[in-house]
Scaffold this active site. Structure first.
Site, PDB file in Angstrom:
ATOM      1  N   CYS B  22       0.833  -1.143  -0.372  1.00 34.55           N
ATOM      2  CA  CYS B  22       0.329  -0.125  -0.235  1.00 34.55           C
ATOM      3  C   CYS B  22       1.069   1.215   0.056  1.00 34.55           C
ATOM      4  CB  CYS B  22      -0.843  -0.027   1.226  1.00 34.55           C
ATOM      5  SG  CYS B  22      -0.315  -0.056   2.572  1.00 34.55           S
ATOM      6  N   CYS B  25       3.261   1.686   2.128  1.00 31.48           N
ATOM      7  CA  CYS B  25       4.737   1.150   2.034  1.00 31.48           C
ATOM      8  C   CYS B  25       5.588   1.306   2.088  1.00 31.48           C
ATOM      9  CB  CYS B  25       4.493  -0.407   1.489  1.00 31.48           C
ATOM     10  SG  CYS B  25       3.153  -1.436   2.824  1.00 31.48           S
ATOM     11  N   CYS B  90      44.574 -20.062 -13.010  1.00 35.11           N
ATOM     12  CA  CYS B  90      45.508 -20.328 -11.716  1.00 35.11           C
ATOM     13  C   CYS B  90      44.350 -19.798 -10.597  1.00 35.11           C
ATOM     14  CB  CYS B  90      46.596 -19.966 -11.310  1.00 35.11           C
ATOM     15  SG  CYS B  90      46.770 -18.163 -11.751  1.00 35.11           S
ATOM     16  N   CYS B  93      43.593 -16.274 -10.614  1.00 34.11           N
ATOM     17  CA  CYS B  93      42.701 -15.792 -11.623  1.00 34.11           C
ATOM     18  C   CYS B  93      41.685 -15.963 -11.072  1.00 34.11           C
ATOM     19  CB  CYS B  93      42.850 -16.949 -12.994  1.00 34.11           C
ATOM     20  SG  CYS B  93      43.858 -17.094 -13.818  1.00 34.11           S
ATOM     21  N   ASP B 527      16.862 -42.831  11.547  1.00 35.50           N
ATOM     22  CA  ASP B 527      15.336 -42.880  11.078  1.00 35.50           C
ATOM     23  C   ASP B 527      15.160 -44.926  11.400  1.00 35.50           C
ATOM     24  OD1 ASP B 527      12.415 -41.953  11.919  1.00 35.50           O
ATOM     25  OD2 ASP B 527      12.221 -42.317   9.404  1.00 35.50           O
ATOM     26  N   ASP B 726      13.723 -39.843   5.884  1.00 32.50           N
ATOM     27  CA  ASP B 726      13.524 -39.661   4.682  1.00 32.50           C
ATOM     28  C   ASP B 726      12.559 -38.496   3.542  1.00 32.50           C
ATOM     29  OD1 ASP B 726      11.267 -38.353   6.028  1.00 32.50           O
ATOM     30  OD2 ASP B 726       9.583 -40.196   5.374  1.00 32.50           O
ATOM     31  N   ASP B 730      11.982 -35.820   8.278  1.00 34.54           N
ATOM     32  CA  ASP B 730      13.420 -35.764   9.133  1.00 34.54           C
ATOM     33  C   ASP B 730      13.147 -34.266   8.800  1.00 34.54           C
ATOM     34  OD1 ASP B 730      12.451 -38.452  10.040  1.00 34.54           O
ATOM     35  OD2 ASP B 730      13.264 -39.111   8.744  1.00 34.54           O
TER      36      ASP B 730
END
Lengths: 72, 859
Positions: B22, B25, B90, B93, B527, B726, B730
Site C-alpha cells: 500500500c 509501504c 590458476c 585468476c 530413522d 526420508d 525428518d
C-alpha cells in the site's frame, strides 16, 4: 568505463606511480650510501627492475582502494 | 560549482522490492532510503514493485540501501547467474575475477570454480545486470558467457576445449622446435656439438632472431592477460610469467646488441632462458588443456546419456522428433537397446530397463504398465510405450545434472585457506622478488658470488654476470617458481571428481561443504520406519498348532481379513497372495474393535485377534502363549487364530528390515562410526529392530518434532552427526545434523531436503557417501600438501638459499619446468579418484567375477 571510473583510474595511477618512484629512488639512494661502488648499468638496470616490481605490487592495492573511494 | 560536481557524481539504481502492499509501504521505504547519507532522490513504484534511487556512490552504496529496506521488513530479491568463464589458469585468476566482480555495485556473492570454468554470481537486479557482469569479466581478460545446459552445454564445452587445445598445440609447435634450436645453438661450442652444429647457429644475432618469436608468439598470451588484469588492479600468474619472460628477453637483447652495456655481455645472453622458460610454461598450459575437464567427466557422461531423438505417436503415427520437442502427455515408443528420452509412465508393453546410469543399480529393473521410467536409461529387452510425465529441465537427468553442477560451483571450507593464500600470492611473490633483488644486489653478490657459479642441471657458467644481472636472475627465478597453479587446482578439481563419483553411484552431494562434512562424520542416526525398515508391515511368521496346516491357516486368516481395512490385515492378505494362495470371500465378517475379527467360511468359525479375544471367547491357548511372547519380544505384532473354538496358531506381522540394512550398519561400525536408531515406536519394538540390524544405541519414543533435539544432544557429546531419513518428515533433524542424508528419494531429487540425496533405496549408499567424502578429502589434503610443499621448498631454493653453500642456482627455465610439473601432478593425482569405488560396489564387482572362477575350477 564511465567518468567516475576514469577519474578513479587517473587518481590511482598518480598514487601508484608516486609510490613506485619513491621506492625506486630509495634504491638509488642506497647504491650511494652502502659503501660499494656500483656502475651506471647496475644502478639504471636496478632502478628499472625495482620500478617495474613496485608498480606491479602497488597497482592491485591502490586501484581497487581508490575505485572504492571514488565510485563507491 | 558544488552542486555541479555532485550532479556529476550521482549514480542511479533501480531495485526490485517485494512485500509492499500500500501507499504506507511506499512512504516507509522512501523515508528509510532518504535517511541514508548520500541518497538524493527516491522514487518507489508500487505497481512494478521497484525503487529507483539516485545516490552519490562515494557516500552511499547498494548494500547499505538493501539492508535499510530489509530492516523495515521488505525483501530485495537476489538474482543468480551461472557463467562459463574461459581463460582462467590458476587460483590467482579465481581471486582476480572474484575481486573484480564483487567490486560491482549490487553484487552480493561470487563463487569461481577453476576446473569447472564456472562462475556463480548473486546480485540485486536493477543495481547491476548480467551483461555488466560479463563485461567486467571480459575486461579482466577472460571469456564469459551464460552457462548452457544439456546438449548445448556439452557441445559448447567441447568446442571451447578443442579451441584452447588447438591454440596451445600451435604454441607447442612453435615453441618446442625453436627452443631446441636455441639450446643447440647455445651449446654449440660444447661436447660433440661443434662436429655437426653449423657455426651460424651459435651466432647471438641468429639466436636472438629465433628466441624473439618464442617470447612473443606463444608467450603473447601471458603479456596480454597480465596487462588486462593489471590495468584494472588485478594480478594473476600470467604476470609472473610475463615479468620473468620479459626480464630475461630484455637482458638477452641488451647483451646481444650492446654487449658492453654492462649486463654481462655476450657470455650472459640467456637465450635458452627465454626459450625454455616460455616453452615449459606453454607445455604446462598444453597439459592443462588436455587434463582440464577430465575431473568433470562424470557430469559430461551424464549429459551425453540424453537421447537426441524420441519416437512419439502423433496423429496415430510414429514420428521421430528431437527430445526437446517431446511434450507432457505424449506417448513415446521405445524399442530394445534404445535410450529412453524423457521421464514417464509405461502404458503398454513389458521390458527390463538398465537404470545404472541414474541410480547406480546395476541390475536391470522390470517395467510393465504403470511402472515409471526415467529418461536417459536404456531399454534392454522388450518394446513398450510410455506417457511422458516430465520433460526438459524437469526430468530426473536434468535435475541431477543441475544438482551436481550446483555442487561443483560451491567451495569447500578447506578451500578458504588456499584462496586466502592464492589471493595474496601474486603481490606477495612480487614483494618477495623485490626483497630477493635487494638482498643479492646490496649484500649477497659481494659476499657469496663466485665466477664458477652454475645453474642446477646446466653446464652454463655465470662468470660474466654482474651484480645487477645476478640479482635480477634470482629475482626472476623466484617469480617463476612461485606460481600458485597447483594450489588453485588442489581443492576444486578433487571436489569435482568426488561429486561426479557420487553421481555415478546414485549419491548426490548438494555442495562441496557436504562432501567435506561427510568425510568428518563419526555418528550416523537412522530413522527407523521407511529408512531401516521397509515402512509397511508384512507377515514374518506363521506358527501352527498340531493338527493344522500352515497354508490353510494363512489362507483362512487372509480370507477373514480381506474385508478389513486394517494395515495388519492387509499385510496378511499380501502375505497369502505372495505365496500364491487362493483367497475366497468369507460368508460373514465382523470386526470387534480392540479385540480382532470374527468370520465364517464353509461352516468354520474363525477368530483372529489378541489374547483378550481368546479369553472372551473362552478359548484355551495353551503353549501358544510362550510363542506369542517370543514374537512380541522380537518386536512383532502377533495375532492368535482359532478355528471352531480351537487355538489353531499364531500369525506374526512386523515391519521388516530393508535388504542391506544389517551389512551397512556393520560396515559403519567397522569404519569407526557410531550408529544410532531413532523412532517414535515403543522401546521394546525399537530395541527388537535394533537388535536385528545390529544397532546398539536406540533412541525410542521420540516424537517427530523432537528428533532434531536428539541430534543436538549427540552433537553436544562431540559427535559429527549424519541424520538419515526420508527427507520430508525428518526435515528438521536433517537440517540440524552436520549432514542430512535423504534416502530413497527416487528421481525427484530437486524436492528433497538434505545435504546428500540418495537416489536408490539402499542403506549401503550412506556408507558410500561417507567413503566418497573421505576419499575426496584425502585427495584434497594430498593435493594441498603437495602444492604447499612445492611452493615452500621451491621459493627459498629459487631465491638462492643454497647458493652460499653449494654455489648452485635454480635457472628460470628449471623453475618453469617445476611449476608446470606441480600443477600437472596435482591434476593427475586427482584423476586417481576416478578409480575409486565405494566398498559395496567393489565387493559386488568381486562377487560377480567369483562364480565364474569357481565354476571353472569345479570342472
Amino acid at each position: 568505463m564511465n567518468e567516475l571510473e576514469t577519474k578513479a583510474a587517473r587518481q590511482a595511477s598518480l598514487i601508484y606511480t608516486a609510490i613506485s618512484l619513491v621506492i625506486t629512488f630509495l634504491f638509488l639512494g642506497l647504491t650511494f650510501v652502502t659503501g660499494e661502488s656500483y656502475n651506471l648499468v647496475a644502478r639504471i638496470g636496478g632502478m628499472i627492475w625495482i620500478f617495474v616490481l613496485s608498480m606491479i605490487v602497488s597497482m592491485p592495492i591502490i586501484i581497487p582502494a581508490v575505485k572504492k573511494r571514488v565510485v563507491g | 560549482m558544488n552542486s555541479e560536481m555532485e550532479k556529476e557524481n550521482v549514480e542511479q539504481v533501480s531495485l526490485p522490492v517485494q512485500g509492499m502492499t500500500c501507499a504506507a509501504c511506499v512512504a516507509k521505504v522512501e523515508k528509510t532510503l532518504k535517511s541514508i547519507t548520500g541518497v538524493q532522490k527516491v522514487n518507489v513504484n508500487l505497481m512494478s514493485g521497484k525503487v529507483s534511487v539516485s545516490y552519490m556512490p562515494d557516500k552511499a552504496g547498494v548494500p547499505q540501501m538493501v539492508k535499510a529496506i530489509q530492516d523495515v521488513g521488505y525483501v530485495v530479491p537476489e538474482e543468480e547467474v551461472l557463467l562459463t568463464v574461459r581463460g582462467m589458469s590458476c587460483a590467482a585468476c579465481v581471486a582476480k575475477i572474484e575481486k573484480g566482480v564483487k567490486g560491482l555495485p549490487g553484487v552480493t556473492s561470487v563463487v569461481v570454480n577453476l576446473p569447472a570454468e564456472s562462475t556463480k554470481v548473486k546480485f540485486y537486479p536493477g543495481a547491476v545486470d548480467k551483461s555488466r557482469i560479463k563485461k567486467e569479466i571480459k575486461a579482466l581478460g577472460y571469456e564469459a558467457s551464460e552457462k548452457l545446459s544439456g546438449q548445448a552445454a556439452l557441445d559448447s564445452e567441447k568446442e571451447a576445449r578443442q579451441k584452447e587445445l588447438r591454440y596451445q598445440t600451435r604454441n607447442m609447435w612453435i615453441a618446442w622446435p625453436l627452443a631446441v634450436i636455441v639450446m643447440v645453438g647455445m651449446f654449440r661450442d660444447m661436447w660433440i656439438f661443434p662436429y655437426f652444429v653449423p657455426e651460424f647457429l651459435g651466432n647471438p644475432y641468429v639466436l636472438w632472431a629465433i628466441s624473439t618469436p618464442i617470447a612473443f608468439i606463444p608467450g603473447a598470451q601471458f603479456f596480454k592477460h597480465s596487462w588486462n588484469g593489471l590495468k584494472r588492479g588485478a594480478t594473476d600468474m600470467n604476470l609472473l610469467y610475463a615479468t620473468g619472460i620479459g626480464a630475461a628477453y630484455i637482458i638477452a637483447t641488451i647483451n646481444t646488441f650492446w654487449p658492453d652495456a654492462g649486463f654481462g655481455g655476450r657470455g650472459a645472453t640467456f637465450f635458452e632462458s627465454v626459450a625454455l622458460l616460455t616453452t615449459f610454461i606453454v607445455l604446462g598450459r598444453y597439459l592443462e588443456a588436455i587434463t582440464r575437464g577430465k575431473t568433470s567427466e562424470a557430469i559430461r557422461k551424464l549429459m551425453s546419456l540424453q537421447a537426441r531423438t524420441a519416437r512419439v505417436i502423433r496423429n496415430g503415427q510414429e514420428v521421430d522428433i528431437a527430445t526437446d520437442e517431446v511434450e507432457i502427455g505424449d506417448i513415446v515408443v521405445v524399442r530394445p537397446g534404445e535410450s529412453i528420452p524423457v521421464d514417464g509412465e509405461v502404458v503398454e508393453g513389458y521390458s527390463s530397463v538398465d537404470e545404472a546410469m541414474i541410480t547406480g543399480e546395476s541390475i536391470p529393473v522390470e517395467k510393465r504398465a504403470g511402472s515409471s521410467v526415467i529418461g536417459a536409461t536404456i531399454n534392454k529387452t522388450g518394446s513398450f510405450k510410455f506417457k511422458a510425465t516430465k520433460v526438459g529441465s524437469e526430468t530426473a537427468l536434468a535435475q541431477i545434472i543441475k544438482m551436481v553442477e550446483d555442487a561443483q560451483a560451491t567451495k569447500a571450507p578447506i578451500q578458504k585457506l588456499a584462496d586466502l593464500v592464492a589471493g595474496h600470492f601474486i603481490a606477495g611473490v612480487h614483494v618477495l622478488a623485490l626483497i630477493v633483488f635487494f638482498i643479492w644486489f646490496f649484500f649477497g653478490y659481494n659476499a657469496f658470488f663466485s665466477p664458477d657459479s652454475q645453474f642446477i642441471l646446466s653446464p652454463y657458467s655465470l662468470a660474466e654476470v654482474g651484480v645487477f644481472g645476478f640479482a635480477l636472475l634470482l629475482s626472476v627465478t623466484t617469480l617463476i617458481i612461485s606460481c600458485p597453479c597447483a594450489l588453485g587446482l588442489a581443492t576444486p578439481s578433487a571436489i569435482m571428481a568426488g561429486t561426479g563419483k557420487g553421481a555415478e553411484n546414485g549419491i548426490l552431494f548438494k555442495g562441496a561443504d557436504a562432501v567435506e562434512a561427510s568425510s568428518k562424520l563419526n555418528a550416523v542416526v537412522f530413522d527407523k520406519t521407511g529408512t531401516l525398515t521397509k515402512g509397511e508391515p508384512s507377515v514374518t511368521d506363521v506358527f501352527v498348532s498340531p493338527g493344522f496346516v500352515h497354508n490353510d491357516i494363512l489362507r483362512l486368516a487372509a480370507m477373514s481379513e480381506k474385508p478389513s481395512e486394517h494395515p495388519l490385515g492387509e499385510a496378511i492378505v499380501r502375505g497369502a497372495k505372495d505365496k500364491g494362495l487362493n483367497i475366497d470371500d468369507v460368508e460373514r465378517f465382523e470386526a470387534i474393535p480392540g479385540y480382532g475379527i470374527r468370520a465364517s467360511y464353509q461352516g468354520q468359525e474363525i477368530l483372529l485377534g489378541n489374547r483378550r479375544l481368546m479369553k472372551q471367547e473362552k478359548i484355551a491357548i495353551g503353549n501358544l502363549n510362550a510363542k506369542m511372547e517370543q514374537f512380541e519380544e522380537e518386536g512383532k505384532t502377533a495375532m492368535l487364530m482359532a478355528i471352531d473354538g480351537q487355538a489353531a496358531g499364531i500369525i506374526a506381522v512386523a515391519d521388516t528390515l530393508k535388504e542391506n540394512a544389517k551389512v551397512a550398519v556393520e560396515r559403519l561400525y567397522h569404519m569407526g562410526v557410531e550408529v544410532a536408531m531413532i523412532t517414535g515406536d515403543n522401546r521394546r519394538t525399537a530395541e527388537a529392530i535394533a537388535r536385528q540390524v545390529g544397532i546398539k544405541t536406540v533412541l525410542a519414543e521420540v516424537l517427530p518434532q523432537d528428533k532434531a533435539e536428539e541430534v543436538k544432544k549427540l552433537q553436544a557429546k562431540g559427535y559429527k552427526v549424519a541424520m538419515v531419513g526420508d527427507g520430508i518428515n525428518d526435515a528438521p533433524a536433517l537440517a540440524q545434523a552436520e549432514v542430512g542424508i535423504a534416502i530413497g528419494s527416487g528421481t525427484d531429487v530437486a524436492k528433497e531436503t538434505g545435504d546428500v540425496i540418495l537416489i536408490k533405496d539402499d542403506i549401503r549408499d550412506v556408507v558410500g557417501a561417507i567413503e566418497i567424502g573421505r576419499a575426496t578429502m584425502r585427495k584434497i589434503k594430498q593435493n594441498l600438501i603437495w602444492a604447499f610443499v612445492y611452493n615452500i621448498t621451491g621459493i627459498p631454493l629459487a631465491a638462492g638459499i643454497l647458493y652460499p653453500v653449494t654455489g648452485l642456482l635454480v635457472s628460470p627455465e628449471l623453475a618453469s619446468f617445476f611449476m608446470a610439473l606441480s600443477s600437472f601432478s596435482v591434476t593427475m593425482n586427482t584423476l586417481l579418484l576416478k578409480r575409486f569405488q565405494p566398498s559395496f560396489k567393489k565387493d559386488k564387482n568381486k562377487s560377480e567375477t567369483m562364480p565364474v572362477h569357481m565354476a571353472q575350477s569345479a570342472r
